[in-house]
Design a protein around this motif. Structure first.
Motif, PDB file in Angstrom:
ATOM      1  N   ILE A   1       0.850  -1.183   0.000  1.00 16.62           N
ATOM      2  CA  ILE A   1       0.000   0.000   0.000  1.00 16.62           C
ATOM      3  C   ILE A   1       0.886   1.234   0.000  1.00 16.62           C
ATOM      4  O   ILE A   1       1.653   1.457   0.951  1.00 16.62           O
ATOM      5  N   ASP A   2       0.804   2.011  -1.038  1.00 19.79           N
ATOM      6  CA  ASP A   2       1.667   3.182  -1.202  1.00 19.79           C
ATOM      7  C   ASP A   2       1.083   4.366  -0.437  1.00 19.79           C
ATOM      8  O   ASP A   2       0.395   5.227  -0.999  1.00 19.79           O
ATOM      9  N   ALA A   3       1.314   4.379   0.856  1.00 18.70           N
ATOM     10  CA  ALA A   3       0.806   5.445   1.720  1.00 18.70           C
ATOM     11  C   ALA A   3       1.661   5.494   2.977  1.00 18.70           C
ATOM     12  O   ALA A   3       2.126   4.465   3.465  1.00 18.70           O
ATOM     13  N   PRO A   4       1.881   6.685   3.546  1.00 27.37           N
ATOM     14  CA  PRO A   4       2.691   6.800   4.758  1.00 27.37           C
ATOM     15  C   PRO A   4       1.906   6.400   6.004  1.00 27.37           C
ATOM     16  O   PRO A   4       0.672   6.375   6.003  1.00 27.37           O
ATOM     17  N   GLU A   5       2.635   6.092   7.059  1.00 25.10           N
ATOM     18  CA  GLU A   5       2.009   5.840   8.352  1.00 25.10           C
ATOM     19  C   GLU A   5       1.398   7.128   8.897  1.00 25.10           C
ATOM     20  O   GLU A   5       1.944   8.220   8.701  1.00 25.10           O
TER      21      GLU A   5
ATOM     22  N   ARG B   1       1.285   4.061  13.922  1.00 23.28           N
ATOM     23  CA  ARG B   1       2.232   3.452  12.984  1.00 23.28           C
ATOM     24  C   ARG B   1       1.579   2.338  12.168  1.00 23.28           C
ATOM     25  O   ARG B   1       2.111   1.922  11.136  1.00 23.28           O
ATOM     26  N   ASN B   2       0.434   1.819  12.629  1.00 20.20           N
ATOM     27  CA  ASN B   2      -0.249   0.727  11.940  1.00 20.20           C
ATOM     28  C   ASN B   2      -1.458   1.194  11.141  1.00 20.20           C
ATOM     29  O   ASN B   2      -2.278   0.374  10.717  1.00 20.20           O
ATOM     30  N   ILE B   3      -1.549   2.500  10.954  1.00 17.08           N
ATOM     31  CA  ILE B   3      -2.621   3.087  10.150  1.00 17.08           C
ATOM     32  C   ILE B   3      -1.959   3.861   9.011  1.00 17.08           C
ATOM     33  O   ILE B   3      -1.164   4.770   9.252  1.00 17.08           O
ATOM     34  N   LEU B   4      -2.257   3.486   7.785  1.00 18.62           N
ATOM     35  CA  LEU B   4      -1.703   4.177   6.628  1.00 18.62           C
ATOM     36  C   LEU B   4      -2.701   5.232   6.164  1.00 18.62           C
ATOM     37  O   LEU B   4      -3.908   4.969   6.085  1.00 18.62           O
ATOM     38  N   TYR B   5      -2.194   6.416   5.832  1.00 21.85           N
ATOM     39  CA  TYR B   5      -3.045   7.589   5.590  1.00 21.85           C
ATOM     40  C   TYR B   5      -2.686   8.225   4.259  1.00 21.85           C
ATOM     41  O   TYR B   5      -1.511   8.454   3.964  1.00 21.85           O
ATOM     42  N   LYS B   6      -3.724   8.509   3.450  1.00 24.07           N
ATOM     43  CA  LYS B   6      -3.466   9.139   2.155  1.00 24.07           C
ATOM     44  C   LYS B   6      -4.717   9.871   1.679  1.00 24.07           C
ATOM     45  O   LYS B   6      -5.829   9.352   1.796  1.00 24.07           O
ATOM     46  N   ASP B   7      -4.517  11.080   1.158  1.00 21.22           N
ATOM     47  CA  ASP B   7      -5.601  11.879   0.571  1.00 21.22           C
ATOM     48  C   ASP B   7      -6.762  12.080   1.541  1.00 21.22           C
ATOM     49  O   ASP B   7      -7.943  12.026   1.161  1.00 21.22           O
TER      50      ASP B   7
END
Length: 267
Positions: free
Chosen positions: A85-89, A198-204
């Motif tokens: 998944i291409d998203a930061p923590e 740290r275990n949740i990826l966030y984007k847009d």
């Protein structure tokens, strides 16, 4: 790339001296293979984590990476091949978010948890992993534990009896909270058990994925609340306060119990 070709590639990757130059190391336990695949492979990975991810993807709308394959090497170490998944923590971007964005992402998380917590357990009394087997949690050491036929058995393992025996002398400030916990009946709820940022990826502006399901399972209803405090409050206190404010139940007495247990018990 077919799974057979992928496995041949992985064999070469981990057996040839320069194999790791063909992949991107993302941490001590994950390797990115190409643009779309992630391999989780450290020595404590269990097939149960893959089963859990598949279960949650099938039963809910939570954004969980798809699992493509699970296999063992000659040493018995488990490898889980999943979507990258291409998203930061969330932890990495939290300071850049506005107050409104922070509140929105936590509310989105809690909405997902409402769905997760609505799942019906296969056994309404048992504390167990998704496959009916043992559980793991860093809070309780490095070895698997359980399953337990009843919440009381789980509490016995945690050390509740020991705490009540020491209650008067060691923890007078917690007496009322601990006594209330002692007489409560808890529902069995499915819990992620490690909802740190740290275990949740966030984007847009939204949660792109919830990852690291190795500690998950069927637990007493307060477990998600108390474990989120332990995994997040000291890293990003604001995240915990928002989480607590939006969570569907309040388990402050159980949080006191967990604090007392942590002070008294080591594993």
């Amino acid at each position: 790339m077919t799974f057979l070709k992928m496995r041949v590639f992985l064999y070469k990757l981990f057996t040839q001296p320069r194999g790791l130059r063909q992949a991107w190391l993302l941490g001590s336990d994950v390797v990115r293979i190409g643009p779309k695949v992630l391999l989780k492979h450290h020595g404590t990975v269990r097939p149960t984590e893959a089963f859990t991810m598949d279960f949650v993807r099938r039963q809910t709308h939570l954004p969980v990476p798809a699992v493509h394959d699970v296999f063992l090497d000659r040493r018995g170490h488990v490898y889980i091949m999943m979507d990258y998944i291409d998203a930061p923590e969330l932890q990495a971007v939290w300071r850049r978010l506005s107050l409104a964005q922070r509140s929105a992402v936590v509310q989105e998380l809690v909405t997902y948890l409402v769905e997760l917590r609505a799942l019906s357990p296969p056994d309404p009394n048992a504390v167990q992993a998704v496959d009916g087997g043992s559980l793991i949690d860093v809070r309780l050491g490095s070895e698997p534990f359980g399953p337990f036929a009843a919440v009381d058995d789980f509490h016995m393992y945690l050390g509740h009896t020991i705490i009540h025996d020491r209650l008067a002398s060691n923890h007078p400030y917690a007496r009322e909270a601990l006594e209330r916990c002692r007489h409560r009946t808890y529902r069995i709820i499915f819990s992620h058990s490690d909802l740190a940022p740290r275990n949740i990826l966030y984007k847009d502006g939204h949660i792109a994925a919830i990852i690291d399901w190795e500690f998950s399972g069927w637990y007493p209803e307060y477990w998600e609340f108390t474990r989120t405090f332990d995994s997040s409050s000291w890293i990003i206190p604001e995240f915990w306060e928002l989480f607590k404010a939006h969570f569907e139940g309040q388990y402050d007495d159980e949080l006191v119990m967990e604090h007392v247990l942590s002070a008294e018990m080591t594993r």
